[in-house]
Design an enzyme around this catalytic site. Sequence first.
Site, mmCIF file in Angstrom:
data_model
loop_
_atom_site.group_PDB
_atom_site.id
_atom_site.type_symbol
_atom_site.label_atom_id
_atom_site.label_comp_id
_atom_site.label_asym_id
_atom_site.label_seq_id
_atom_site.Cartn_x
_atom_site.Cartn_y
_atom_site.Cartn_z
ATOM 1 N NE ARG A 40 -4.906 -1.873 9.982
ATOM 2 C CZ ARG A 40 -3.821 -1.377 9.380
ATOM 3 N NH1 ARG A 40 -3.822 -0.164 8.918
ATOM 4 N NH2 ARG A 40 -2.753 -2.114 9.278
ATOM 5 N NE ARG A 95 7.612 -2.714 6.226
ATOM 6 C CZ ARG A 95 6.295 -2.651 6.346
ATOM 7 N NH1 ARG A 95 5.581 -2.015 5.446
ATOM 8 N NH2 ARG A 95 5.679 -3.232 7.346
ATOM 9 C CE LYS A 132 -2.066 -1.444 3.829
ATOM 10 N NZ LYS A 132 -1.456 -2.777 4.029
ATOM 11 N NE ARG A 174 5.900 -0.990 10.144
ATOM 12 C CZ ARG A 174 4.771 -0.971 9.426
ATOM 13 N NH1 ARG A 174 4.727 -0.288 8.299
ATOM 14 N NH2 ARG A 174 3.709 -1.621 9.808
ATOM 15 N NE ARG A 180 1.816 -5.703 10.826
ATOM 16 C CZ ARG A 180 2.928 -5.517 10.090
ATOM 17 N NH1 ARG A 180 4.072 -6.055 10.476
ATOM 18 N NH2 ARG A 180 2.870 -4.824 8.987
HETATM 19 P P1 AP5 Z 1 4.792 -1.654 1.926
HETATM 20 O O1 AP5 Z 1 4.449 -0.800 0.761
HETATM 21 O O2 AP5 Z 1 5.501 -1.042 3.072
HETATM 22 O O3 AP5 Z 1 3.505 -2.500 2.406
HETATM 23 P P2 AP5 Z 1 2.174 -2.008 3.135
HETATM 24 O O4 AP5 Z 1 1.021 -2.636 2.450
HETATM 25 O O5 AP5 Z 1 2.182 -0.533 3.291
HETATM 26 O O6 AP5 Z 1 2.369 -2.775 4.503
HETATM 27 P P3 AP5 Z 1 2.258 -2.269 6.004
HETATM 28 O O7 AP5 Z 1 3.015 -3.263 6.848
HETATM 29 O O8 AP5 Z 1 2.676 -0.840 6.130
HETATM 30 O O9 AP5 Z 1 0.749 -2.411 6.248
HETATM 31 P P4 AP5 Z 1 0.041 -2.561 7.596
HETATM 32 O O10 AP5 Z 1 -1.346 -2.400 7.178
HETATM 33 O O11 AP5 Z 1 0.359 -3.802 8.336
HETATM 34 O O12 AP5 Z 1 0.726 -1.428 8.494
HETATM 35 P P5 AP5 Z 1 0.304 0.056 8.859
HETATM 36 O O13 AP5 Z 1 1.519 0.878 8.906
HETATM 37 O O14 AP5 Z 1 -0.835 0.500 8.041
HETATM 38 O O15 AP5 Z 1 5.691 -2.862 1.347
HETATM 39 C C1 AP5 Z 1 6.252 -3.841 2.191
HETATM 40 C C2 AP5 Z 1 7.631 -4.251 1.644
HETATM 41 O O16 AP5 Z 1 7.461 -4.912 0.391
HETATM 42 C C3 AP5 Z 1 8.585 -3.090 1.363
HETATM 43 O O17 AP5 Z 1 9.865 -3.509 1.715
HETATM 44 C C4 AP5 Z 1 8.490 -2.844 -0.148
HETATM 45 O O18 AP5 Z 1 9.696 -2.393 -0.673
HETATM 46 C C5 AP5 Z 1 8.134 -4.243 -0.669
HETATM 47 N N1 AP5 Z 1 7.163 -4.208 -1.776
HETATM 48 C C6 AP5 Z 1 5.970 -3.553 -1.757
HETATM 49 N N2 AP5 Z 1 5.280 -3.772 -2.892
HETATM 50 C C7 AP5 Z 1 6.070 -4.598 -3.638
HETATM 51 C C8 AP5 Z 1 5.903 -5.195 -4.897
HETATM 52 N N3 AP5 Z 1 4.777 -5.022 -5.627
HETATM 53 N N4 AP5 Z 1 6.881 -5.995 -5.371
HETATM 54 C C9 AP5 Z 1 7.991 -6.213 -4.638
HETATM 55 N N5 AP5 Z 1 8.206 -5.679 -3.410
HETATM 56 C C10 AP5 Z 1 7.260 -4.881 -2.917
HETATM 57 O O19 AP5 Z 1 -0.266 -0.134 10.354
HETATM 58 C C11 AP5 Z 1 0.590 -0.478 11.424
HETATM 59 C C12 AP5 Z 1 -0.192 -0.591 12.718
HETATM 60 O O20 AP5 Z 1 -0.810 0.674 13.039
HETATM 61 C C13 AP5 Z 1 -1.356 -1.594 12.750
HETATM 62 O O21 AP5 Z 1 -0.929 -2.911 13.015
HETATM 63 C C14 AP5 Z 1 -2.239 -1.011 13.854
HETATM 64 O O22 AP5 Z 1 -1.728 -1.328 15.124
HETATM 65 C C15 AP5 Z 1 -2.097 0.490 13.640
HETATM 66 N N6 AP5 Z 1 -3.129 1.059 12.736
HETATM 67 C C16 AP5 Z 1 -2.915 1.694 11.558
HETATM 68 N N7 AP5 Z 1 -4.069 2.071 10.991
HETATM 69 C C17 AP5 Z 1 -5.053 1.672 11.811
HETATM 70 C C18 AP5 Z 1 -6.469 1.751 11.762
HETATM 71 N N8 AP5 Z 1 -7.099 2.319 10.719
HETATM 72 N N9 AP5 Z 1 -7.193 1.208 12.779
HETATM 73 C C19 AP5 Z 1 -6.583 0.638 13.830
HETATM 74 N N10 AP5 Z 1 -5.238 0.527 13.943
HETATM 75 C C20 AP5 Z 1 -4.469 1.034 12.953
HETATM 76 MG MG MG Z 2 2.382 0.791 4.940
#
Ligand code: AP5
Ligand code: MG
Length: 226
Positions: A89, A128, A13, A161, A172
Amino acid sequence: MKIVLLGPPGAGKGTLANLLKETFDLWHVSTGDILREEMKNKTKLGKEVNRYVDQGALVPDEVVTEIIKNKFKNNGRLQQGFMLDGFPRTGVQAEELDKILSKEGQPLDFALYMKASLPVILGRLTGRRVCRSCGSLYHIINKPPKKANVCDECGGELYQRPDDNEETIRTRMKVYTKSTKPIIDYYKKQNKLKTVNADLDAQTVLTVLMSILDENKKSHQHKNSR
Ligand code: AP5
Ligand code: MG
């Protein structure tokens, strides 16, 4: 363009949002990034959410909804278009988002479901690395920095992270399956769901999204000309 990026942890994302920003002048709003920034600055909110984020649990709905409400209220940037990453979410957050956007008169165009498989997710998250200063995303194999542990963009230090360890990734994933996956249906019912195979490399995912956007634009033009 006003879109929600939906998908499991590691679907890409944040990566896709960054690529889209290079082409379109869109506002990228990531609740995960906002919460991590609060935690880094040790604010009251940061201290409150720390235990949820580090354990891979969801932060309570009212806390995150309030963040989005405050960000979007009377904000002129909404008109230029936005990508919401990591919000909504839960079903409650999806309903709240619709209320917020209808109040602002800026309804969502669509939700992009980035469908990814478990082995790909695990490989992406364990490899990552993130820049501590500017948040740029890297991967030790898919997107390595030019110099080990140093950000190509700003020279900042790269880190892993705390929630990117196998045990927390599994938590997760469970949370995602139970609370977030069901909202795919919410958008399907609204006829606003688009799906991409997010296992593909980032550039290909971007190309597929571009063609979806193109189709979307054409169908709008067609409707308006009738
Ligand atoms: P990346 O682009 O970083 O992936 P992502 O989908 O953004 O993954 P996240 O881990 O950030 O998602 P998440 O939903 O678990 O975490 P968030 O920060 O939102 O890519 C990952 C890796 O893959 C990178 O190294 C990249 O280079 C590589 N890559 C990407 N795409 C690729 C491709 N197509 N091909 C090859 N390589 C690729 O949330 C974290 C925490 O915050 C949650 O667990 C929760 O505790 C809290 N939180 C956040 N939002 C909420 C909410 N709305 N409600 C409640 N709690 C929340
Ligand atoms: Mg992210």
